[in-house]
Design an enzyme around this catalytic site. Structure first.
Site, PDB file in Angstrom:
ATOM      1  N   CYS A 121     -70.531 -12.088  17.088  1.00  0.00           N
ATOM      2  CA  CYS A 121     -70.715 -11.863  15.643  1.00  0.00           C
ATOM      3  C   CYS A 121     -71.880 -12.670  15.081  1.00  0.00           C
ATOM      4  O   CYS A 121     -72.324 -12.414  13.957  1.00  0.00           O
ATOM      5  CB  CYS A 121     -69.440 -12.208  14.895  1.00  0.00           C
ATOM      6  SG  CYS A 121     -68.000 -11.334  15.526  1.00  0.00           S
ATOM      7  N   HIS A 260     -70.512 -13.926   7.492  1.00  0.00           N
ATOM      8  CA  HIS A 260     -69.961 -12.924   8.413  1.00  0.00           C
ATOM      9  C   HIS A 260     -68.564 -12.558   7.920  1.00  0.00           C
ATOM     10  O   HIS A 260     -67.775 -13.430   7.545  1.00  0.00           O
ATOM     11  CB  HIS A 260     -69.899 -13.518   9.821  1.00  0.00           C
ATOM     12  CG  HIS A 260     -69.091 -12.696  10.762  1.00  0.00           C
ATOM     13  ND1 HIS A 260     -69.236 -11.329  10.864  1.00  0.00           N
ATOM     14  CD2 HIS A 260     -68.098 -13.038  11.633  1.00  0.00           C
ATOM     15  CE1 HIS A 260     -68.379 -10.876  11.766  1.00  0.00           C
ATOM     16  NE2 HIS A 260     -67.684 -11.889  12.239  1.00  0.00           N
ATOM     17  N   ASN A 290     -64.274  -6.202  10.353  1.00  0.00           N
ATOM     18  CA  ASN A 290     -65.225  -7.062  11.067  1.00  0.00           C
ATOM     19  C   ASN A 290     -66.131  -6.172  11.927  1.00  0.00           C
ATOM     20  O   ASN A 290     -65.690  -5.622  12.930  1.00  0.00           O
ATOM     21  CB  ASN A 290     -64.437  -8.050  11.933  1.00  0.00           C
ATOM     22  CG  ASN A 290     -65.330  -8.987  12.728  1.00  0.00           C
ATOM     23  OD1 ASN A 290     -66.543  -8.783  12.824  1.00  0.00           O
ATOM     24  ND2 ASN A 290     -64.733 -10.011  13.310  1.00  0.00           N
TER      25      ASN A 290
HETATM   26  O1  UT7 Z   1     -65.662 -12.593  14.167  1.00  0.00           O
HETATM   27  C1  UT7 Z   1     -64.970 -13.572  14.868  1.00  0.00           C
HETATM   28  C2  UT7 Z   1     -63.861 -12.925  15.602  1.00  0.00           C
HETATM   29  N1  UT7 Z   1     -62.528 -12.990  15.175  1.00  0.00           N
HETATM   30  C3  UT7 Z   1     -61.979 -13.687  14.147  1.00  0.00           C
HETATM   31  O2  UT7 Z   1     -62.599 -14.358  13.384  1.00  0.00           O
HETATM   32  C4  UT7 Z   1     -60.506 -13.581  14.020  1.00  0.00           C
HETATM   33  C5  UT7 Z   1     -59.866 -14.906  13.706  1.00  0.00           C
HETATM   34  N2  UT7 Z   1     -58.410 -14.798  13.619  1.00  0.00           N
HETATM   35  C6  UT7 Z   1     -57.779 -14.158  12.612  1.00  0.00           C
HETATM   36  O3  UT7 Z   1     -58.406 -13.585  11.731  1.00  0.00           O
HETATM   37  C7  UT7 Z   1     -56.288 -14.249  12.558  1.00  0.00           C
HETATM   38  O4  UT7 Z   1     -55.849 -15.169  13.521  1.00  0.00           O
HETATM   39  C8  UT7 Z   1     -55.556 -12.891  12.771  1.00  0.00           C
HETATM   40  C9  UT7 Z   1     -55.794 -11.976  11.580  1.00  0.00           C
HETATM   41  C10 UT7 Z   1     -56.021 -12.215  14.054  1.00  0.00           C
HETATM   42  C11 UT7 Z   1     -54.059 -13.132  12.868  1.00  0.00           C
HETATM   43  O5  UT7 Z   1     -53.587 -13.752  11.684  1.00  0.00           O
HETATM   44  P1  UT7 Z   1     -52.659 -15.040  11.737  1.00  0.00           P
HETATM   45  O6  UT7 Z   1     -52.313 -15.370  10.348  1.00  0.00           O
HETATM   46  O7  UT7 Z   1     -53.367 -16.072  12.571  1.00  0.00           O
HETATM   47  O8  UT7 Z   1     -51.380 -14.484  12.461  1.00  0.00           O
HETATM   48  P2  UT7 Z   1     -50.720 -14.988  13.816  1.00  0.00           P
HETATM   49  O9  UT7 Z   1     -51.522 -14.543  14.984  1.00  0.00           O
HETATM   50  O10 UT7 Z   1     -50.401 -16.462  13.679  1.00  0.00           O
HETATM   51  O11 UT7 Z   1     -49.386 -14.197  13.779  1.00  0.00           O
HETATM   52  C12 UT7 Z   1     -48.389 -14.374  12.747  1.00  0.00           C
HETATM   53  C13 UT7 Z   1     -47.320 -13.331  12.934  1.00  0.00           C
HETATM   54  C14 UT7 Z   1     -46.844 -13.216  14.379  1.00  0.00           C
HETATM   55  O12 UT7 Z   1     -45.457 -12.916  14.336  1.00  0.00           O
HETATM   56  P3  UT7 Z   1     -44.372 -14.080  14.594  1.00  0.00           P
HETATM   57  O13 UT7 Z   1     -44.708 -14.631  15.954  1.00  0.00           O
HETATM   58  O14 UT7 Z   1     -44.589 -15.074  13.497  1.00  0.00           O
HETATM   59  O15 UT7 Z   1     -43.089 -13.338  14.529  1.00  0.00           O
HETATM   60  C15 UT7 Z   1     -47.575 -12.019  14.901  1.00  0.00           C
HETATM   61  O16 UT7 Z   1     -46.879 -11.370  15.950  1.00  0.00           O
HETATM   62  O17 UT7 Z   1     -47.831 -12.034  12.598  1.00  0.00           O
HETATM   63  C16 UT7 Z   1     -47.624 -11.142  13.684  1.00  0.00           C
HETATM   64  N3  UT7 Z   1     -48.717 -10.180  13.706  1.00  0.00           N
HETATM   65  C17 UT7 Z   1     -48.692  -9.043  13.009  1.00  0.00           C
HETATM   66  N4  UT7 Z   1     -47.787  -8.507  12.179  1.00  0.00           N
HETATM   67  C18 UT7 Z   1     -48.076  -7.335  11.614  1.00  0.00           C
HETATM   68  C19 UT7 Z   1     -49.905 -10.262  14.378  1.00  0.00           C
HETATM   69  N5  UT7 Z   1     -50.650  -9.184  14.108  1.00  0.00           N
HETATM   70  C20 UT7 Z   1     -49.925  -8.414  13.278  1.00  0.00           C
HETATM   71  C21 UT7 Z   1     -50.158  -7.170  12.646  1.00  0.00           C
HETATM   72  N6  UT7 Z   1     -49.226  -6.676  11.824  1.00  0.00           N
HETATM   73  N7  UT7 Z   1     -51.309  -6.481  12.832  1.00  0.00           N
END
Ligand code: UT7
Length: 336
Positions: A121, A260, A290
């Site tokens: 990115c 970004h 993104n």
């Molecule tokens: O350009 C650079 C590349 N990438 C990035 O910058 C991405 C950086 N990371 C992020 O933006 C975030 O970490 C995400 C959006 C990918 C995830 O958000 P988060 O707030 O960090 O969620 P998490 O991974 O800590 O997950 C929280 C909960 C989990 O459930 P439990 O374990 O608490 O029951 C996940 O399984 O949310 C769940 N979850 C979802 N629920 C509904 C993860 N993805 C989803 C989803 N829909 N799409």
């Protein structure tokens, strides 16, 4: 690397910008029918409402072409006059020849040096630094830089942790000597220890595409979202702070912040911790998701279209991505 380049001999700026996004829109409601997710979760955790998806026959160079033509027209540069074409992409048309060379041929820029750059990115900011170096030293007089991505083709549409985030698109900029303003400084870096946190394991020489790799779904993006999130929130702030300090500027000097667009929460964190006025932030993640290396140039093209970029506007751009890489650039916008 970091540098205040404002004292260098030749001032170098962006003289034209352009963008293109495929027509097909994939909404959060559409994703609800594909994986176990909800519009509410995606909106509150990422700020994304919809993203664009390339047609099956569209490759990175196809998205790049209209964006590049728009940027060249805005700059008043004939493609035949280009001497450098740098395409930042993690989703090239193929491994080689470079998408840069394919794009140069499509544009009619035969003879220009043309290649691809892979910095995730952060690709557009890295490309701008390379074009800056070439133009500032007199090696290039008219450079075209492009960020173009067809991430939908390396996305695992069964993985809700990644498929809700990414979108397709392209943005382009023409980089030339300018009489006033131009680029003031860069801060760029990489931390390869975070490489495994955001990668496409198969398709290179480490793990060629075999039936075994396909069974493991190793041809798709793998991401440790929480780790990348932690890294991004930290580096988006420190990179911008260090760059502004090197340029002898303060956050109050910034007229427009084009970050970004990875996650609205990452942007909000950076804006708050840098002490930026939220009214000076370019946000379009709700409409594109993104788009990796395309996100900053798409943002620039929209800002130009919306009248947010005028003669003398001081622009700060920062990105973070696969590598893990990061980069910031600070510049004064030049018109006409
Ligand atoms: O350009 C650079 C590349 N990438 C990035 O910058 C991405 C950086 N990371 C992020 O933006 C975030 O970490 C995400 C959006 C990918 C995830 O958000 P988060 O707030 O960090 O969620 P998490 O991974 O800590 O997950 C929280 C909960 C989990 O459930 P439990 O374990 O608490 O029951 C996940 O399984 O949310 C769940 N979850 C979802 N629920 C509904 C993860 N993805 C989803 C989803 N829909 N799409």
């Amino acid at each position: 690397m970091i540098g205040n380049v404002s004292g260098n001999g030749i001032a170098v700026g962006i003289t034209g910008v352009g963008a293109y996004a495929p027509e097909k829109v994939l909404t959060n409601a559409d994703l609800e029918t594909m994986v176990d997710t909800s519009d509410e979760w995606i909106t509150t955790r990422t700020g994304i409402r919809e993203r664009r998806i390339a047609a099956p026959e569209q490759a990175a160079s196809d998205l790049a072409l209209p964006a590049a033509r728009q940027a060249l027209e805005a700059a008043g540069v004939d493609p035949k006059e280009l001497d450098l074409v740098v395409v930042a992409t993690a989703t090239p048309d193929m491994l080689f020849p470079a998408t840069g060379a394919l794009l140069a041929e499509e544009l009619g820029a035969r003879g220009a040096a043309a290649y691809d750059l892979l910095a995730g990115c952060t690709g557009f900011v890295y490309a701008l630094a390379q074009a800056y170096g070439a133009v500032a030293t007199g090696l290039s007089r008219q450079a075209l830089i492009v960020g173009t991505e067809v991430l939908s083709k390396i996305t695992n549409w069964n993985d809700r942790g990644t498929c809700i985030l990414f979108g397709d698109g392209a943005g382009a900029a023409v980089v030339q000597p300018v009489e006033r303003g131009g680029i003031l400084g860069f801060e760029l870096g990489a931390d390869g220890s975070g490489g495994p946190d955001l990668c496409v394991p198969a398709g290179g020489s480490r793990q060629p595409i075999t039936s075994g790799a396909l069974e493991e779904e190793a041809q798709f993006i793998k991401m440790n979202g929480a780790e990348v999130f932690r890294f991004a929130t930290r580096i988006m702030v420190t990179s911008a702070e260090e760059l502004l300090a090197a340029c002898g500027a303060g956050v109050e000097d910034v007229d427009l912040y084009v970050p970004h667009q990875a996650n609205k929460r990452i942007i909000d964190h950076a804006v708050k911790n840098l002490g930026l006025d939220p009214g000076k932030v370019l946000l379009n993640i709700d409409r594109y998701g993104n788009t990796s290396s395309a996100s900053i140039p798409i943002g620039l093209a929209e800002a130009r279209e919306d009248g947010l970029l005028a003669e003398g506007t001081r622009v700060l751009m920062s990105a973070v991505g696969a590598g893990l890489t990061w980069g910031s650039v600070y510049m004064t916008w030049t018109e006409g």
